[in-house]
Design an enzyme around this catalytic site. Structure first.
Site, PDB file in Angstrom:
ATOM      1  N   ASP A  66       0.849  -1.190   0.000  1.00  6.91           N
ATOM      2  CA  ASP A  66       0.000   0.000   0.000  1.00  6.91           C
ATOM      3  C   ASP A  66       0.887   1.244   0.000  1.00  6.91           C
ATOM      4  OD1 ASP A  66      -2.206   1.655   0.237  1.00  6.91           O
ATOM      5  OD2 ASP A  66      -2.557   1.230   2.353  1.00  6.91           O
ATOM      6  N   GLU A  89       2.630   5.038  -4.088  1.00 15.33           N
ATOM      7  CA  GLU A  89       2.613   5.963  -5.240  1.00 15.33           C
ATOM      8  C   GLU A  89       3.927   6.745  -5.400  1.00 15.33           C
ATOM      9  OE1 GLU A  89      -1.024   4.480  -4.213  1.00 15.33           O
ATOM     10  OE2 GLU A  89       0.122   5.818  -2.922  1.00 15.33           O
ATOM     11  N   ASP A 110      -9.175   3.257  -1.864  1.00 14.41           N
ATOM     12  CA  ASP A 110     -10.001   3.691  -0.744  1.00 14.41           C
ATOM     13  C   ASP A 110     -11.343   4.237  -1.216  1.00 14.41           C
ATOM     14  OD1 ASP A 110      -7.852   2.968   0.777  1.00 14.41           O
ATOM     15  OD2 ASP A 110      -7.111   5.001   1.089  1.00 14.41           O
TER      16      ASP A 110
END
EC number: 3.2.1.20
Length: 887
Positions: free
Chosen positions: A422, A425, A571
């Site tokens: 997670d 990015e 999300d």
């Protein structure tokens, strides 16, 4: 996971792109020194006039390379003559062999105009791509190229986004710049970048266009003032590296894309089971309690997940010694494994800058991102001040392997079965320029306070003594070529893409950082960070268990990510809007981006779900390839057993999913071998039916199962579109003859979902469901025969051991039905004791006079008038060919 703490950070508005970046003042280029071969064309491109220098410095000398790579694929590359401009590294996206085609045989043709240079890609007389309407711009920090399009084109792709499957064609900008994007808003850049689009032209075919460029970019789709349709690329750097794919059908175009981006990784059989997670499980007791509750509710649970709650102060590669002590976590994992269940945890890329093994080892090996003066680059995420692994560092794999070998050791650590990555990015809570990450972390309470330590509140039968309550309380810089030009402004380029986080360094790693190794700038490689973490993590998981397929689910992706990992869609929120858009998101990744192991957080991640929504979502989610219930710490718990109607919905959903699991496993395997999508929009199955082009509320699960979910609150009916074909209701067997129109399906309870079998299909299903996939694999098979309008049907079944990375043997069966005759043939490389226990023929009006099995003589059959079906009890071996006559 929830980013609510970001509200404490300074807000930066999205950068505003120029109104007309493709200025007519730019001179374009002149093509000279053109050389043609049997499968290629090269030319020099020279600036055709005075530089315009709109958003950077115009490069004077470029090169053109055109390759007819195959009969269906054309490669067009425009790059700087000195090859200093950054190009996507082949170590990240390997290139395909481009020498197998020829200009004469190619379906796609390349034409060009010399001055000013422009080019066309044609298929027969049809123009697919045409840049003649504007001049090419190639600057050190800005690229611009525009192609004309037909009026109101059917365009798809260009992810990641939550916009409709068929893209808007007026005043639409798709920005590719990976970012942490809580709530996955519409018309926004999200976690991944997939610069490929598909242009579907009905009976004339489909084609795909892939721009291999990892720089930030705006892709604009709009009309000129005189109404001419166009698509325009506006990139912050890199080169124009185009791949054009022909497709007689959309499937064909997707298959061609897979040949360039890479075939998806095959997943283990168990990974298609049901997964449960939540951000906010306070300790190992609560995780165990959830496992126990699913068992008591008789809802099959395949894999239990733990979010960052297990970590010591949110630090990766650590355990909270009070709430998730090693001995209890190992007992939990052992319990799951003894019950044929699996365990997965999250790992973030950011490493806490504190005295811990992950940080100390990284500093010793020098593998973290650094400023150009050599000092450590710091951000702030969940554990507070953090360092970021440099995935280009020569020693990064050694470092990552070392952390996995130690922390996830089967003998002394947490023996996980899969991995969840997670925040890659990469996310950074501290807004640029983030001069004081330490102060930011203190101000924002990072890491957040852990919940109070507690004893287990209730007994958990079957778990070790450690999980039981106490007895007294028992109760119920550039170093080489293709790396990047010097002298660029890597923080504030003059052209600003429409990044919804603001400046390109906002909420992420600073873009002026230079990676170790070749010296790539984060400015150019930002969109690759998550995919490079995925690749490194796959290698680390593989060296832990070299023989098995590793399940890895990531948030951030780039083109080709599916070769390493699957993807969850981030999300989302617990509302009907996100329930609906999950279908288009899933179809884009599975069908168009070649990332087929994909799914949304079922019942929603952010906000409170409700009983009706969660019940509906359980049924829909069972048709996601990746099937997981997950939500965040401030929302109400939403495990399926929390409401009786949701529990019933989940049991029914999983029963259908598990019965169909081998059918799906077969189709998924085919995609990993050929690129043929196993999950498909309706227009993939009916490419000439215009009514399917914009339909993103229905989809095909494999080639045979049409899913038509109810998609709004308080509704018990849905208007579903049925093409001109024959369909069979999954539950009732009723025949529905599609007329190319919508049909109202009524009386759909919250625990049901409309499912239809497409005529012409033979669907192999397990004879019954099970609580785990290990148990499921022991069940026999039933064949559902759904004759098409011509009375024929066909299907396939692929079986292997379900887990091995390299299969020593497998079984591939082919079923064909025609005029009452069923033939079963195949490649019998693997022996199995499983049998075909029954054959059900749908769409029948009477009992057959006689049923004959080639190896067993006559067989009994039973006619079901309510279901309009005939069921034949059999005992057919899967290890040999068989033939059945039904007269």
């Amino acid at each position: 996971m929830l980013r609510s703490l970001l509200l404490l950070a300074p807000m930066v508005g999205a950068a505003v792109a120029a109104t007309e970046p493709n200025s007519p003042a730019c001179p374009g280029y002149r093509a000279t020194n053109v050389r043609e071969g049997h499968n290629s064309l090269t030319a020099d491109l020279t600036l055709a006039g005075k530089p315009c220098n709109t958003y950077g410095t115009d490069l004077k000398n470029l090169k053109l390379l055109v390759e007819y790579q195959t009969d269906e694929r054309l490669h067009v590359k425009i790059y700087d003559a000195n090859e200093q401009v950054y190009q996507v590294p082949e170590s990240v996206v390997p290139r395909v062999d481009g020498k197998g085609g020829s200009r004469k045989k190619s379906v796609l043709k390349f034409n060009f105009k010399a001055n000013p240079f422009s080019f066309q890609v044609k298929r027969g007389r049809e123009v697919l791509f045409d840049t003649s309407g504007s001049n090419l711009v190639f600057q050190d920090q800005y690229l611009n190229l525009r192609t004309s399009l037909p009026r109101d084109p059917n365009l798809y792709g260009l992810g990641e986004h939550t916009d409709p499957l068929r893209l808007t064609t007026t005043n639409y900008t798709r920005t590719l710049w990976n970012r942490d994007s809580y709530g996955i808003p519409e018309n926004s850049n999200l976690y991944g970048s997939h610069p490929v689009y598909y242009d579907h032209r009905g009976e004339d075919g489909t084609h795909g266009v892939f721009l291999l460029n990892s720089n930030g970019m705006d892709i604009k789709i709009d009309k000129t003032k005189d109404g001419k349709q166009f698509l325009e690329y506006n990139a912050l750097g890199g080169i124009f590296d185009f791949y054009f794919f022909n497709g007689d059908t959309p499937k064909d175009a997707s298959i061609e894309y897979a040949k360039v981006a890479g075939l998806p990784a095959m997943q283990s059989y168990w990974s298609f089971g049901f997964h449960q997670c939540r951000y906010g499980y306070r300790d190992a007791f609560e995780v165990a309690e959830v496992v126990q509750n699913y068992t008591q509710a008789k809802i099959p649970l395949e894999t239990m997940w733990t979010d960052i709650d297990y970590m010591d102060r949110r630090r990766v590669f650590t355990l909270d010694p009070d709430r998730f002590p090693l001995e209890k976590v190992r007992e939990l994992v052992s319990y799951l494994h003894k019950h044929d269940q699996k365990y997965i945890v999250m790992v973030d890329p950011a490493v806490s800058v504190s005295d811990n093994k992950g940080f100390n080892d990284g500093m010793e090996q020098g593998v973290f991102m650094k400023h150009q003066n050599g000092s450590l680059y710091k951000g702030a995420v969940w554990p507070g001040v953090t360092a970021y692994p440099d995935w280009f560092h020569p020693d990064i794999q050694k470092y990552w392997d070392g952390q996995f070998n130690d922390f996830f050791s089967p003998e002394k650590g947490v023996d996980i079965d899969g991995l969840w990555i997670d925040m890659n990015e990469a996310a950074n809570f501290c807004t640029y320029p983030c001069l004081d990450p330490e102060g930011y972390s203190i101000e924002n309470n990072l890491p957040p306070a852990a919940p109070p330590v507690r004893p287990n509140p209730r007994p958990l039968p079957g778990f070790p003594d450690d999980f039981q309550p106490p007895a007294a309380s028992k109760r119920s810089v550039a170093k080489g070529s293709k790396v990047g030009l010097p002298g660029r402004d890597l923080l504030n380029p003059r052209y600003q893409i429409r990044n919804d986080a603001g400046l390109i360094s906002s909420k992420t790693i600073n873009t002026d950082l230079i990676h170790a190794g070749e010296g790539y700038a984060e400015y150019d490689t930002h969109n690759l960070y998550g995919t490079m973490m995925s690749s490194a993590s796959r290698q680390s998981m593989a060296q832990r268990r070299p023989a098995v397929r590793p399940l890895i689910i990531t948030r951030s992706t780039f083109a080709g990510a599916g070769t390493h990992v699957g993807h969850w869609l981030g999300d989302n929120l617990a509302d009907w809007k996100h329930y609906r858009i999950s279908i288009a998101q899933m179809l884009s990744f599975a069908s168009m981006f070649q990332v087929p192991m994909v799914g949304s957080d079922i019942c929603g991640f952010g906000g409170d779900t409700n009983e009706e929504l969660c019940a509906r979502w359980a049924r829909l989610g069972a048709f996601y390839p990746f099937f997981r219930n997950h939500n965040e710490i401030t929302s109400i718990p939403q495990e399926f057993y929390r409401w009786e109607s949701v529990a019933e919905s989940a049991r029914k959903a999983i029963e259908v999913r598990y019965k169909l699991l081998d059918y799906v496993y077969t189709a998924f395997h085919r995609q990993t071998q050929t690129g043929e999508p196993f999950l498909q929009p309706m227009f993939y199955m009916y490419p000439e039916d215009k009514n399917t082009f914009s339909n993103d509320m229905q989809f095909f699960y494999g080639d045979s199962i049409l899913v038509s979910p109810v998609h709004d609150v308080s509704q018990t009916s849905v208007e579903a579109y049925f093409p001109k074909d024959i369909f069979y209701d999954w539950n009732t067997g009723d025949v529905l003859r599609g007329r190319g129109a919508k049909v109202t399906l009524s009386n759909i309870s919250v625990t049901d979902i409309p499912i239809h079998i497409r005529g012409g299909s033979i669907v192999p299903i397990r004879s019954e469901s099970a609580m785990t996939t290990v148990e499921l694999r022991k069940k026999g098979f039933e064949l559902l025969i759904a004759p098409g309008q011509d009375g024929t049907a066909s299907g396939t079944l692929y079986l292997d051991d379900g887990d091995s990375l390299k299969q020593s043997a497998s079984l591939e069966l082919e079923f064909k039905y025609r005029k009452g005759n069923l033939q079963i043939k195949g490649k019998f490389g693997m022996h199995t004791d499983l049998k075909i226990n029954a054959i059900t023929l749908l769409g029948q009006t009477s009992v057959p006079r006689q049923v004959t099995l080639s190896r067993a003589g006559k067989a009994d059959s039973k006619f079901d008038p309510a279901r309009q079906s005939v069921t034949i009890k059999t005992d057919l071996s899967l290890n040999e060919s068989s033939e059945i006559d039904i007269n």
